[in-house]
Motif scaffolding. Structure first.
Motif, PDB file in Angstrom:
ATOM      1  N   PRO A 109      47.903   8.501 128.033  1.00 30.48           N
ATOM      2  CA  PRO A 109      46.930   9.577 128.267  1.00 30.48           C
ATOM      3  C   PRO A 109      47.446  10.952 127.855  1.00 30.48           C
ATOM      4  N   PRO A 242      42.543   7.745 127.740  1.00 28.82           N
ATOM      5  CA  PRO A 242      42.530   8.376 129.053  1.00 28.82           C
ATOM      6  C   PRO A 242      41.346   7.880 129.898  1.00 28.82           C
ATOM      7  N   ASP A 246      40.517  11.664 133.686  1.00 30.37           N
ATOM      8  CA  ASP A 246      41.382  12.432 132.789  1.00 30.37           C
ATOM      9  C   ASP A 246      40.549  13.251 131.819  1.00 30.37           C
TER      10      ASP A 246
END
Lengths: 502, 150
Positions: A109, A242, A246
């Protein structure tokens, strides 16, 4: 508005020829490569490749060189996240939270946040460049010598403020760069200046040799001070995409970072670095949970990454519209134009519209290519970090030597490169910054030319700089900028901003 | 005394005085209206010299230890010699020997490398440069120069 779309369309059709896409790809690939590898940056790479671009058409060569520049911004963040070693100074901030995320097993991520927010910023910044360049160009066409002089002084003043360390030392560096730039034949009188009787110096010190010495050799020497052991914490990156949470956390910082970066990037003298620091500070300030910063906050990756990429892109604006470089890389781009026989300045937009708009459009394509290069191919870059430095630096030195020699097939340039390598290293040990010196080196002849012309026009009356509104304005800002740099309060803040870079 | 800034001051004074004296004695300085070749360099030299002097005076008063981390002498020598070697040999020996010598010099900068590995690095990089610069980019150079009698 219609003009903007039409111009961008023309640029896209120029940038989308298979040949130009290929070189855009080569540029971004090379840029990522040198961004990932610590110890070699875009400045040295572009300097080495300058001679090679002679065989390309002007727009192809500029598209490729530009790709190296913003590609390096991407690559630099990969190293920052994975091994806590920023490949580029502007990704130093990314290392703060990115590396923490990697240690918590969230390298995927973090990398995605860096790449996606950079892409977002790149897209917006391309439009900003396209929208701002034409009006600025038409203002710049009205510029006379006093205005150009004022503008360059402002650029140099900004580079002084934005450099690290003592203001006095940086002013000395700029002056030294300016005077080195004057070595060679004086264009007005034909007199030889500081050539020490060497005919090789009649055309001046070779810019590529000086740049490679200052940034290439000196940098390798700094890296050889300690035996470098680089270990990537992450051998394999899994779970790249992600999560929804996120993504949501990224949008705001990426947007604010883009705005900050676009604005600061236009400033001459290294706006991209400042932009990433400013963005980090801003995100931390407005966050409800500032304590997470430094411990793996995704906002601390997305914001600065967007800011430095936007800044990298908008730093093309002064170069494209005024022919005045905002940083050493832009100075090299101007060098590339001159090699191709194009006189940099506001007339480029009207006389070379395909080059101008093709370059701008290629930035967006380059950013797209970078997302493709960086996310799926991340494994390759991780592997690259295992190439030992003992193989890398001899290769860099061999490339640099060949590159410098091939500019003019002049062996003397290699001695200049060696001399500036050792000189640059010594200067860095004495806390002098090389970047403002290179900026001065490029601007030296231009600054002198416009100063002379302005004085001739005004019959030796120095007040010409203060009675013409634009040059008076520019010089006033330059003076304010310098005064601000000397204020003890700001000087301390400046050190704080840059202290994390080491 | 602050050794680091004394050295910094010395560097600036050397550059400033060197360029300044050269501008005054070997060039026409001219006037503000009709600037000669020496005018602008002289102004810059004065700026550099004055800053050098200011830093020097301040350094005399300060006390600061200066223990810089400096690259080993071996690395310094090897890296500076490498491009010079290239310059000395590329015309006479030709491209291949020049690249090999340059790489060899650079590769020996790192301490404790086995000679065999240094040779392997040199060979690999030379072949790579030959491919990229000569065959790929068509650099106009002689691969083997006249000093070999070919």
């Amino acid at each position: 508005m219609m003009d903007l779309i039409g111009n961008l369309g023309m640029g896209l059709s120029a940038a989308l020829t298979p040949y130009n896409i290929l070189f855009c790809f080569v540029g971004t690939l090379l840029g990522t490569l040198v961004g990932v590898l610590p110890g070699i940056g875009p400045t040295a790479t572009i300097a080495m490749l300058l001679p090679i671009t002679l065989s390309l058409s002007p727009e192809t060569s500029l598209i490729m060189l530009a790709g190296i520049y913003y590609g390096a911004q991407y690559g630099g963040s990969t190293t920052a996240i994975l091994i806590n070693l920023p490949g580029e100074s502007s990704s130093a901030v990314t290392a703060l939270d990115g590396y923490q995320m990697a240690r918590q097993g969230r390298a995927g991520p973090a990398l995605a946040a860096a790449a996606l927010s950079s892409f977002f910023a790149g897209t917006i910044a391309t439009i900003v460049v396209a929208a701002l360049a034409p009006p600025l160009t038409s203002i710049a066409l009205k510029f006379g010598s006093p205005e150009y002089f004022g503008l360059m002084v402002l650029g140099l003043a900004a580079s002084i403020v934005l450099a690290r360390g003592s203001v006095l030392k940086t002013i000395a560096m700029v002056s030294m760069g300016l005077v080195f730039g004057l070595v060679g034949t004086d264009i007005n009188t034909g007199a030889m200046r500081f050539t020490l009787g060497r005919p090789e110096l009649a055309d001046g010190l070779n810019f590529v040799a000086v740049a490679v010495g200052l940034f290439g050799i000196a940098e390798i020497l700094r890296n050889l001070e300690t035996t470098m052991e680089r270990t990537a914490v992450v051998k394999r990156v899994a779970g790249l995409w992600p999560s929804r949470a996120d993504l949501k956390a990224m949008i705001g910082p990426a947007f604010r970072g883009t705005v900050l970066g676009s604005a600061l990037g236009v400033l001459p003298g290294g706006g991209a670095i400042l932009a990433s620091f400013a963005s980090y500070a801003l995100e931390k300030k407005i966050s409800k949970t500032p304590e997470r910063f430094g411990n793996g906050a995704i906002e601390g990756v997305a914001g600065p990454e967007a800011a430095n990429n936007a800044g990298a892109q908008t730093s093309f604006i002064p170069m494209l519209t005024l022919g005045v470089p905002a940083n050493p890389v832009m100075a090299l781009m101007i060098g590339a134009m001159i090699i191709q026989g194009i006189v940099p300045g506001p007339q480029v937009a009207t006389e070379q519209p395909v080059l101008f708009w093709g370059l701008i459009a290629s930035m967006w394509i380059g950013n797209l290519l970078l997302v493709i290069l960086n996310l799926p191919l991340i494994g390759l870059w991780v592997k690259l970090l295992t190439v030992p430095y003992t193989v890398l630096f001899p290769a860099i030195l061999a490339f640099a030597s060949i590159g410098v020699y091939s500019v003019n097939s002049n062996t003397f340039d290699l001695y200049v490169m060696a001399a500036f390598g050792i000189f640059g290293y010594a200067l860095s040990k004495l806390d002098f910054e090389p970047a403002p010196m290179l900026l001065g080196f490029v601007l030296g002849p231009l600054l002198e030319e416009h100063l002379r012309r302005a004085m001739t026009i005004s019959h030796g009356d120095i007040s010409v700089f203060f009675t013409r509104p634009i040059s008076a304005g520019l010089l006033t800002v330059a003076v304010i900028v310098l005064i601000v740099a000397f204020l003890p309060n700001i000087a301390r803040r400046r050190n704080e901003v840059f202290v994390e870079e080491d | 005394m602050d050794i680091k800034n004394m050295a910094a001051s010395g560097t600036l004074l050397a550059v400033g005085l060197g360029f300044g004296i050269s501008s005054v004695f070997t060039m026409d300085v001219g006037s503000a209206l009709r600037m000669g070749p020496g005018y602008f360099p002289l102004i810059l030299s004065i700026v550099i010299t004055v800053i050098g002097a200011v830093i020097g005076v301040k350094a005399l008063r300060d006390t600061e230890a200066f223990r810089p981390q400096i690259a080993p002498l071996r690395a310094l020598a090897a890296l500076i010699v490498a491009p010079i070697l290239f310059g000395l040999t590329v015309r006479g020996f030709g491209f291949i020997p020049a690249v090999a010598l340059t790489t060899l010099s650079a590769a020996s900068a790192a301490k404790g490398q086995k000679p065999l590995i240094v040779m392997a690095i040199t060979l690999g990089i030379t072949v790579f440069c030959l491919g990229v610069f000569y065959y790929g980019l068509g650099l106009p150079v002689r691969l083997i120069g006249p000093w070999f009698g070919v």
